[in-house]
Design an enzyme around this catalytic site. Sequence first.
Site, short mmCIF file in Angstrom:
data_model
loop_
_atom_site.label_atom_id
_atom_site.label_comp_id
_atom_site.label_asym_id
_atom_site.label_seq_id
_atom_site.Cartn_x
_atom_site.Cartn_y
_atom_site.Cartn_z
CD GLN A 35 8.37 -7.91 -0.40
OE1 GLN A 35 8.10 -7.70 0.77
NE2 GLN A 35 7.48 -7.80 -1.35
CD GLU A 56 3.80 -8.08 -0.31
OE1 GLU A 56 4.20 -7.37 -1.24
OE2 GLU A 56 4.36 -8.15 0.79
C1 LIG Z 1 5.52 -6.75 9.44
C2 LIG Z 1 6.18 -6.08 8.27
C3 LIG Z 1 6.88 -6.84 7.37
C4 LIG Z 1 7.53 -6.24 6.30
N1 LIG Z 1 8.29 -7.04 5.47
C5 LIG Z 1 8.96 -6.47 4.46
C6 LIG Z 1 9.80 -7.28 3.62
O1 LIG Z 1 9.92 -8.50 3.81
N2 LIG Z 1 10.47 -6.68 2.63
C7 LIG Z 1 10.37 -5.35 2.37
O2 LIG Z 1 10.98 -4.89 1.42
N3 LIG Z 1 9.60 -4.54 3.16
C8 LIG Z 1 8.90 -5.08 4.19
N4 LIG Z 1 8.12 -4.28 5.01
C9 LIG Z 1 8.11 -2.83 4.80
C10 LIG Z 1 6.81 -2.29 4.25
O3 LIG Z 1 6.61 -2.69 2.92
C11 LIG Z 1 6.84 -0.77 4.42
O4 LIG Z 1 6.82 -0.50 5.80
C12 LIG Z 1 5.66 -0.07 3.74
O5 LIG Z 1 5.76 -0.18 2.35
C13 LIG Z 1 5.56 1.40 4.13
O6 LIG Z 1 6.75 2.06 3.89
P1 LIG Z 1 7.47 2.93 5.03
O7 LIG Z 1 7.55 2.09 6.27
O8 LIG Z 1 8.75 3.44 4.46
O9 LIG Z 1 6.50 4.11 5.35
P2 LIG Z 1 6.27 5.53 4.49
O10 LIG Z 1 6.27 5.17 3.06
O11 LIG Z 1 7.34 6.44 4.99
O12 LIG Z 1 4.87 5.94 4.96
C14 LIG Z 1 4.61 6.55 6.23
C15 LIG Z 1 3.11 6.86 6.30
O13 LIG Z 1 2.76 7.83 5.29
C16 LIG Z 1 1.69 7.34 4.49
N5 LIG Z 1 1.86 7.78 3.09
C17 LIG Z 1 3.01 7.78 2.37
N6 LIG Z 1 2.77 8.20 1.11
C18 LIG Z 1 1.44 8.48 1.02
C19 LIG Z 1 0.58 8.95 -0.01
N7 LIG Z 1 1.01 9.23 -1.25
N8 LIG Z 1 -0.74 9.09 0.27
C20 LIG Z 1 -1.24 8.82 1.50
N9 LIG Z 1 -0.46 8.38 2.54
C21 LIG Z 1 0.85 8.21 2.30
C22 LIG Z 1 1.82 5.82 4.57
O14 LIG Z 1 0.61 5.17 4.24
C23 LIG Z 1 2.23 5.65 6.03
O15 LIG Z 1 1.10 5.67 6.87
C24 LIG Z 1 7.46 -4.85 6.09
C25 LIG Z 1 6.73 -4.06 7.00
C26 LIG Z 1 6.10 -4.66 8.08
C27 LIG Z 1 5.34 -3.78 9.04
#
Ligand SMILES: Cc1cc2nc3c(=O)[nH]c(=O)nc-3n(C[C@H](O)[C@H](O)[C@H](O)COP(=O)(O)OP(=O)(O)OC[C@H]3O[C@@H](n4cnc5c(N)ncnc54)[C@H](O)[C@@H]3O)c2cc1C
Length: 388
Positions: free
Chosen positions: A125, A245
């Site tokens: 993904q 998902e």
């Molecule tokens: C084990 C694992 C597997 C994964 N596999 C994939 C994969 O295969 N493909 C892929 O594309 N991605 C993958 N991901 C990524 C995952 O989808 C993202 O980590 C997730 O969407 C959060 O995005 P970010 O890490 O950029 O955090 P951010 O978006 O930067 O968020 C940081 C923090 O701020 C909070 N936050 C942000 N916006 C808001 C809001 N509006 N209101 C309240 N709180 C908020 C979030 O909840 C979080 O706690 C994976 C992640 C993990 C941990």
Amino acid sequence: MDLTFNEKENAFRQECRSWLEANVPKEPLQSGDTGEGFAQHVEWEKKLFAAGLAVVSWPKEYGGREATLMEWLIFEEEYYRAGAPSRVTQNGIFLMAPTLFEYGTDAQKQRYLKKMAGAEELWAQGWSEPNAGSDLASVKSTATRDDERGGWLLNGQKTWCTRGSFSDIIFGLFRTDPELARHKGLTYFIVPLTSEGITLRGVDRLDGDEGFAEVFLDNVFVPDDHIIGEVDRGWYVAMATTSSERGLSLRSPGRFMATATKLINLYKRYREDATPALRDQVVQAWMDADAYRLYTFQTVTKMLGGGSIGAESSLNKIFWSEMDVKTHETGLDLLAELGELEPEAPDAQDHGSWMKGYQFALAGPIYAGTNEIQRNVVAERVLGLPRK
Ligand SMILES: Cc1cc2nc3c(=O)[nH]c(=O)nc-3n(C[C@H](O)[C@H](O)[C@H](O)COP(=O)(O)OP(=O)(O)OC[C@H]3O[C@@H](n4cnc5c(N)ncnc54)[C@H](O)[C@@H]3O)c2cc1C
């Protein structure tokens, strides 16, 4: 909601149980998030496919057996009950396939589905980017029209691609029209990872496995038939994938019931050292798993009656991810210092799976959309509360 199984369902359960008892490897495979372990898991997937059990609910022409949703749940219960390996095909069969079934052309379905089910092509993904995780609509990777060759040139970076280093194809969103509003100028592409211009870089995880990949795209050409749905309408296609998902398909209750049952067995081994508070935690973990199971049966009943899950999948996601953390914490509390042993250690219990499972469970509230975001969805779209 009817919780009695009919004759056909019981026969199907028996068939799954017998096959799994005879075929599930006696020793667990290595982690599917390492190169060697991934290869072992692919072999297992091929065996499952040959037995007609890889994608039980799919149409026969793509390798399925047209099982009902209820039978799929039964398969999942038996699969986890037997301690069968985790599914390295899951990005394909649970995320991409529902999207293809809904939005793919006939040619795309013919081209991809059977190979996906048979683990001949493994999918990753490719959604997250360095500045687009929770806020997926701020994706910056671009797709520019190449009229001469009849396709698109992709540029940018995707991150956190689970098992991306070992996969063959990714799916992801690319900005095709920067002038349009954020959600509106995105298109959903299929991108072979063998394409010229792709660079993969592995990223180690907390548990030491190298499953993640960053994907860099430098003028990667893909033809028009690599688009799913319409140009600039990718956001709506992507939303079909997210409810798969968060909802039913990725986290069937069989998985959590199996962990809860394992926890009860662990408690029986260590009960003499356990405090009453710890015993209550064990009971709570089992009740939570059972509640989730019953809730899923209710959802399936609703779907079989023509309903859909929609935003409620966010409730599901919060529940299973928090339950998984709590169940593993309880397992580690029971094991005390033994819980810290590596799987190879002679005294490690349950093949060292409690610590490994705990480390993975910690990621549950983050992947598939963080729980903070899911709570926003529940507040706004399930409860109808105002945005502020
Ligand atoms: C084990 C694992 C597997 C994964 N596999 C994939 C994969 O295969 N493909 C892929 O594309 N991605 C993958 N991901 C990524 C995952 O989808 C993202 O980590 C997730 O969407 C959060 O995005 P970010 O890490 O950029 O955090 P951010 O978006 O930067 O968020 C940081 C923090 O701020 C909070 N936050 C942000 N916006 C808001 C809001 N509006 N209101 C309240 N709180 C908020 C979030 O909840 C979080 O706690 C994976 C992640 C993990 C941990």
